[in-house]
Motif scaffolding. Structure first.
Motif, mmCIF file in Angstrom:
data_model
loop_
_atom_site.group_PDB
_atom_site.id
_atom_site.type_symbol
_atom_site.label_atom_id
_atom_site.label_comp_id
_atom_site.label_asym_id
_atom_site.label_seq_id
_atom_site.Cartn_x
_atom_site.Cartn_y
_atom_site.Cartn_z
ATOM 1 N N ASP A 1 -7.825 -4.870 -5.542
ATOM 2 C CA ASP A 1 -8.390 -4.533 -4.239
ATOM 3 C C ASP A 1 -8.634 -3.032 -4.150
ATOM 4 O O ASP A 1 -8.499 -2.307 -5.139
ATOM 5 C CB ASP A 1 -7.477 -5.018 -3.115
ATOM 6 C CG ASP A 1 -6.091 -4.390 -3.179
ATOM 7 O OD1 ASP A 1 -5.886 -3.414 -3.928
ATOM 8 O OD2 ASP A 1 -5.194 -4.897 -2.494
ATOM 9 N N ASP A 2 -8.990 -2.538 -2.965
ATOM 10 C CA ASP A 2 -9.286 -1.119 -2.817
ATOM 11 C C ASP A 2 -8.023 -0.258 -2.783
ATOM 12 O O ASP A 2 -8.102 0.963 -2.897
ATOM 13 C CB ASP A 2 -10.157 -0.847 -1.589
ATOM 14 C CG ASP A 2 -9.505 -1.311 -0.299
ATOM 15 O OD1 ASP A 2 -8.491 -2.032 -0.351
ATOM 16 O OD2 ASP A 2 -10.019 -0.961 0.773
ATOM 17 N N VAL A 3 -6.844 -0.856 -2.630
ATOM 18 C CA VAL A 3 -5.591 -0.104 -2.670
ATOM 19 C C VAL A 3 -5.181 0.165 -4.116
ATOM 20 O O VAL A 3 -4.704 1.228 -4.463
ATOM 21 C CB VAL A 3 -4.455 -0.855 -1.929
ATOM 22 C CG1 VAL A 3 -3.126 -0.136 -2.094
ATOM 23 C CG2 VAL A 3 -4.804 -1.001 -0.460
ATOM 24 N N SER A 4 -5.379 -0.798 -4.995
ATOM 25 C CA SER A 4 -5.026 -0.628 -6.404
ATOM 26 C C SER A 4 -6.232 -0.936 -7.284
ATOM 27 O O SER A 4 -6.295 -1.969 -7.930
ATOM 28 C CB SER A 4 -3.856 -1.530 -6.777
ATOM 29 O OG SER A 4 -4.167 -2.884 -6.478
ATOM 30 N N PRO A 5 -7.227 -0.050 -7.291
ATOM 31 C CA PRO A 5 -8.429 -0.289 -8.099
ATOM 32 C C PRO A 5 -8.108 -0.222 -9.596
ATOM 33 O O PRO A 5 -7.068 0.273 -9.997
ATOM 34 C CB PRO A 5 -9.360 0.851 -7.680
ATOM 35 C CG PRO A 5 -8.438 1.933 -7.255
ATOM 36 C CD PRO A 5 -7.248 1.240 -6.638
ATOM 37 N N THR A 6 -9.033 -0.717 -10.402
ATOM 38 C CA THR A 6 -8.815 -0.715 -11.847
ATOM 39 C C THR A 6 -8.856 0.693 -12.425
ATOM 40 O O THR A 6 -8.249 0.958 -13.447
ATOM 41 C CB THR A 6 -9.854 -1.588 -12.552
ATOM 42 O OG1 THR A 6 -11.166 -1.135 -12.203
ATOM 43 C CG2 THR A 6 -9.679 -3.036 -12.172
ATOM 44 N N HIS B 1 2.836 -2.111 -10.651
ATOM 45 C CA HIS B 1 3.352 -3.008 -9.624
ATOM 46 C C HIS B 1 4.822 -2.702 -9.336
ATOM 47 O O HIS B 1 5.513 -2.085 -10.142
ATOM 48 C CB HIS B 1 3.206 -4.466 -10.062
ATOM 49 C CG HIS B 1 4.003 -4.810 -11.295
ATOM 50 N ND1 HIS B 1 3.559 -4.493 -12.558
ATOM 51 C CD2 HIS B 1 5.199 -5.406 -11.444
ATOM 52 C CE1 HIS B 1 4.460 -4.904 -13.450
ATOM 53 N NE2 HIS B 1 5.474 -5.452 -12.794
ATOM 54 N N HIS B 2 5.264 -3.112 -8.172
ATOM 55 C CA HIS B 2 6.665 -3.006 -7.787
ATOM 56 C C HIS B 2 7.310 -4.387 -7.708
ATOM 57 O O HIS B 2 8.521 -4.509 -7.683
ATOM 58 C CB HIS B 2 6.798 -2.325 -6.424
ATOM 59 C CG HIS B 2 6.469 -0.873 -6.470
ATOM 60 N ND1 HIS B 2 5.182 -0.402 -6.349
ATOM 61 C CD2 HIS B 2 7.252 0.203 -6.629
ATOM 62 C CE1 HIS B 2 5.199 0.920 -6.427
ATOM 63 N NE2 HIS B 2 6.439 1.314 -6.590
ATOM 64 N N ASP C 1 0.809 -1.213 0.000
ATOM 65 C CA ASP C 1 0.000 0.000 0.000
ATOM 66 C C ASP C 1 0.846 1.269 0.000
ATOM 67 O O ASP C 1 0.547 2.226 -0.715
ATOM 68 C CB ASP C 1 -0.997 0.001 1.164
ATOM 69 C CG ASP C 1 -0.348 -0.165 2.532
ATOM 70 O OD1 ASP C 1 0.875 -0.417 2.611
ATOM 71 O OD2 ASP C 1 -1.077 -0.056 3.529
ATOM 72 N N TYR C 2 1.945 1.293 0.739
ATOM 73 C CA TYR C 2 2.798 2.489 0.790
ATOM 74 C C TYR C 2 3.535 2.702 -0.532
ATOM 75 O O TYR C 2 3.796 3.839 -0.926
ATOM 76 C CB TYR C 2 3.793 2.412 1.958
ATOM 77 C CG TYR C 2 4.767 1.259 1.876
ATOM 78 C CD1 TYR C 2 5.982 1.398 1.214
ATOM 79 C CD2 TYR C 2 4.466 0.032 2.454
ATOM 80 C CE1 TYR C 2 6.870 0.341 1.130
ATOM 81 C CE2 TYR C 2 5.357 -1.022 2.369
ATOM 82 C CZ TYR C 2 6.565 -0.864 1.708
ATOM 83 O OH TYR C 2 7.435 -1.919 1.621
#
Length: 86
Positions: A79-84, A40-41, A16-17
């Motif tokens: 998810d809600d951290v990385s939505p589409t 993505h990392h 998330d960070y």
């Protein structure tokens, strides 16, 4: 004893960070033009056996084995951290 793999696929993720540090303009552009997969990392493989969920990072930066008994829910997708969409 080695577990039989029931499902296996590629996985891309950011913590998330890490995702929060990406500029909004980059997030907006990536949601429209996704030539390199999702933002993505980290990337690697994910596998599911009858007893364990296994994630292995491509660059050995992350390796995780979680017993299914410790997992209450699995979700395939964003998810809600990385939505589409931003």
């Amino acid at each position: 004893m080695e577990q039989e793999i029931l499902l296996k696929d590629h996985v891309y993720w950011s913590f998330d960070y890490e995702y929060a540090a990406i500029e909004d303009a980059v997030k907006a552009t990536a949601s429209v033009v996704s030539m390199g997969g999702p933002l993505h990392h980290h990337k690697g493989s994910i596998a599911l056996t009858e007893a364990i969920l296994i994630m292995d990072g491509t660059d050995d930066d992350f390796n995780l084995s979680v017993p299914l008994s410790a997992i209450s829910d699995l979700y395939h997708g964003f998810d809600d951290v990385s939505p589409t969409l931003p």
